[in-house]
Design a protein around this motif. Structure first.
Motif, PDB file in Angstrom:
ATOM      1  N   GLY A  22      13.689   0.342  16.064  1.00  0.00           N
ATOM      2  CA  GLY A  22      14.218   1.773  15.562  1.00  0.00           C
ATOM      3  C   GLY A  22      14.229   3.077  16.311  1.00  0.00           C
ATOM      4  O   GLY A  22      14.671   4.103  16.638  1.00  0.00           O
ATOM      5  N   TYR A  23      13.126   3.217  17.197  1.00  0.00           N
ATOM      6  CA  TYR A  23      12.316   3.937  18.385  1.00  0.00           C
ATOM      7  C   TYR A  23      12.967   4.030  19.626  1.00  0.00           C
ATOM      8  O   TYR A  23      13.921   5.212  20.007  1.00  0.00           O
ATOM      9  CB  TYR A  23      11.139   3.841  18.207  1.00  0.00           C
ATOM     10  N   ALA A  24      13.761   2.690  19.382  1.00  0.00           N
ATOM     11  CA  ALA A  24      14.598   2.282  20.690  1.00  0.00           C
ATOM     12  C   ALA A  24      15.821   2.745  20.477  1.00  0.00           C
ATOM     13  O   ALA A  24      16.996   3.248  21.670  1.00  0.00           O
ATOM     14  CB  ALA A  24      14.902   1.149  20.691  1.00  0.00           C
ATOM     15  N   GLU A 135      20.169  -6.282  13.550  1.00  0.00           N
ATOM     16  CA  GLU A 135      21.292  -6.044  13.509  1.00  0.00           C
ATOM     17  C   GLU A 135      21.590  -4.549  13.231  1.00  0.00           C
ATOM     18  O   GLU A 135      22.440  -3.267  13.309  1.00  0.00           O
ATOM     19  CB  GLU A 135      22.238  -6.941  14.024  1.00  0.00           C
ATOM     20  N   ALA A 136      21.293  -4.837  11.895  1.00  0.00           N
ATOM     21  CA  ALA A 136      21.487  -2.759  10.546  1.00  0.00           C
ATOM     22  C   ALA A 136      20.735  -2.192  11.521  1.00  0.00           C
ATOM     23  O   ALA A 136      21.449  -0.879  11.123  1.00  0.00           O
ATOM     24  CB  ALA A 136      21.555  -3.680   9.895  1.00  0.00           C
ATOM     25  N   SER A 141      23.891   0.856  10.089  1.00  0.00           N
ATOM     26  CA  SER A 141      24.660   0.479   8.862  1.00  0.00           C
ATOM     27  C   SER A 141      23.343   0.129   7.995  1.00  0.00           C
ATOM     28  O   SER A 141      23.244   1.076   6.566  1.00  0.00           O
ATOM     29  CB  SER A 141      25.640  -1.025   9.338  1.00  0.00           C
ATOM     30  N   LEU A 142      21.694   0.074   8.037  1.00  0.00           N
ATOM     31  CA  LEU A 142      21.012  -0.205   7.404  1.00  0.00           C
ATOM     32  C   LEU A 142      20.363   1.782   6.918  1.00  0.00           C
ATOM     33  O   LEU A 142      20.046   1.266   5.222  1.00  0.00           O
ATOM     34  CB  LEU A 142      19.156  -0.334   8.075  1.00  0.00           C
ATOM     35  N   PHE A 143      20.772   2.291   7.325  1.00  0.00           N
ATOM     36  CA  PHE A 143      20.800   4.227   6.527  1.00  0.00           C
ATOM     37  C   PHE A 143      21.954   4.184   5.415  1.00  0.00           C
ATOM     38  O   PHE A 143      21.783   5.311   4.922  1.00  0.00           O
ATOM     39  CB  PHE A 143      19.984   4.620   7.515  1.00  0.00           C
TER      40      PHE A 143
END
Length: 277
Positions: A22-24, A135-136, A141-143
């Motif tokens: 996520g930080y990347a 991958e999400a 797409s996870l959000f």
């Protein structure tokens, strides 16, 4: 203005890999990330190696320590002392940031306040343990509310995930609370040093609030922006919870509030500064 992200970690290597991914993906990369691990679990080192193999570029410092009971605040104080950022963003190794997370903290932060994203938006443990979310996280797409609302047990409003800046701001103003959250808050490093860091005698449950109270006592006000500062918590059981210790924490916090205390009872930061003087 530089920002250091301090991630409290314990034994969740798989979750930490999602968090670092996520930080990347951030639109505004942190200037430094510090992994503050209480203990020395090899799963954390494995997660760091996995993200490095994928071309990690953000300056990353990994700190661990011998585990002696609940040592989260001792680990965080060590990270504060090692941090190079003007701003310190505190979070946990199971909280995945949306791609605008760091940018929004930097945009909203100003002198005289600390910022907090407040309560969790959680993904149930039964789901994230069975599914690979990497991958999400990469494609964000996870959000998406459509993705999350299809998960059994997910029960948050779509407004908690809005990307509309004006709607998020309006909702933030309606849900203000002056409270520090250890999984989603940011403070100026010099303010954290001024109050002596975290109280290392605190157990789970109330230690983050303690930091916020003491910041208040030096004139630093908490501002919550829960609809703007979005991260997702990979939920889990809390085997370390102890009701008696939480009550003791709250009793101490009442004393801190009523006595307008500034310094913690025990802190490496406080010790280092006393020796310097």
């Amino acid at each position: 203005m530089k920002i250091t992200v301090i991630i409290s970690a314990h034994r969740k290597g798989r979750e930490l890999e999602c968090v670092l991914t996520g930080y990347a993906m951030q639109t505004r990369k942190p200037d430094q990330i510090i992994i503050a691990q209480d203990g020395r679990d090899p799963a954390i080192g494995a997660a760091l190696e996995a993200v490095r193999r994928r071309g990690w570029t953000i300056p990353l410092l990994y700190q661990n320590q011998e585990q002696r009971g609940f040592g989260k605040y001792r680990a965080l104080n060590r990270a504060v002392l090692a941090a190079s950022g003007d701003l310190l963003l505190f979070t946990d190794g199971d909280c995945v940031p949306r791609d605008d997370y760091v940018a929004n903290y930097v945009r909203l932060m100003r002198r005289g306040i600390f910022l907090s994203g407040g309560s969790h938006v959680s993904i149930p443990e039964a789901y994230h343990l069975r599914h690979d979310l990497l991958e999400a996280v990469r494609d964000q797409s996870l959000f998406d509310y459509g993705y999350l609302s299809a998960i059994p047990g997910f029960c948050k409003s779509a407004n908690r995930l809005t990307r509309n800046r004006w709607l998020a701001r309006a909702l933030d103003l309606l849900t203000q609370r002056n409270a520090f959250s250890g999984s989603n808050s940011c403070a100026w490093r010099d303010d954290v040093l001024a109050v002596g860091g975290f109280d290392e005698q605190m157990a789970y449950g109330g230690g983050d609030l303690n930091m916020g109270l003491r910041l208040n006592h030096i004139g630093v006000r908490g501002v919550r922006a829960r609809h703007t500062l979005v991260s997702l918590h990979l939920d889990h059981e809390r085997s370390y919870y102890c009701a008696d210790k939480e009550r003791a924490n709250h009793d101490w916090n009442r004393q801190v509030r009523h006595g307008r205390l500034v310094l913690p009872r025990e802190s490496q930061i406080r010790t280092d500064f006393a020796q310097a003087v």
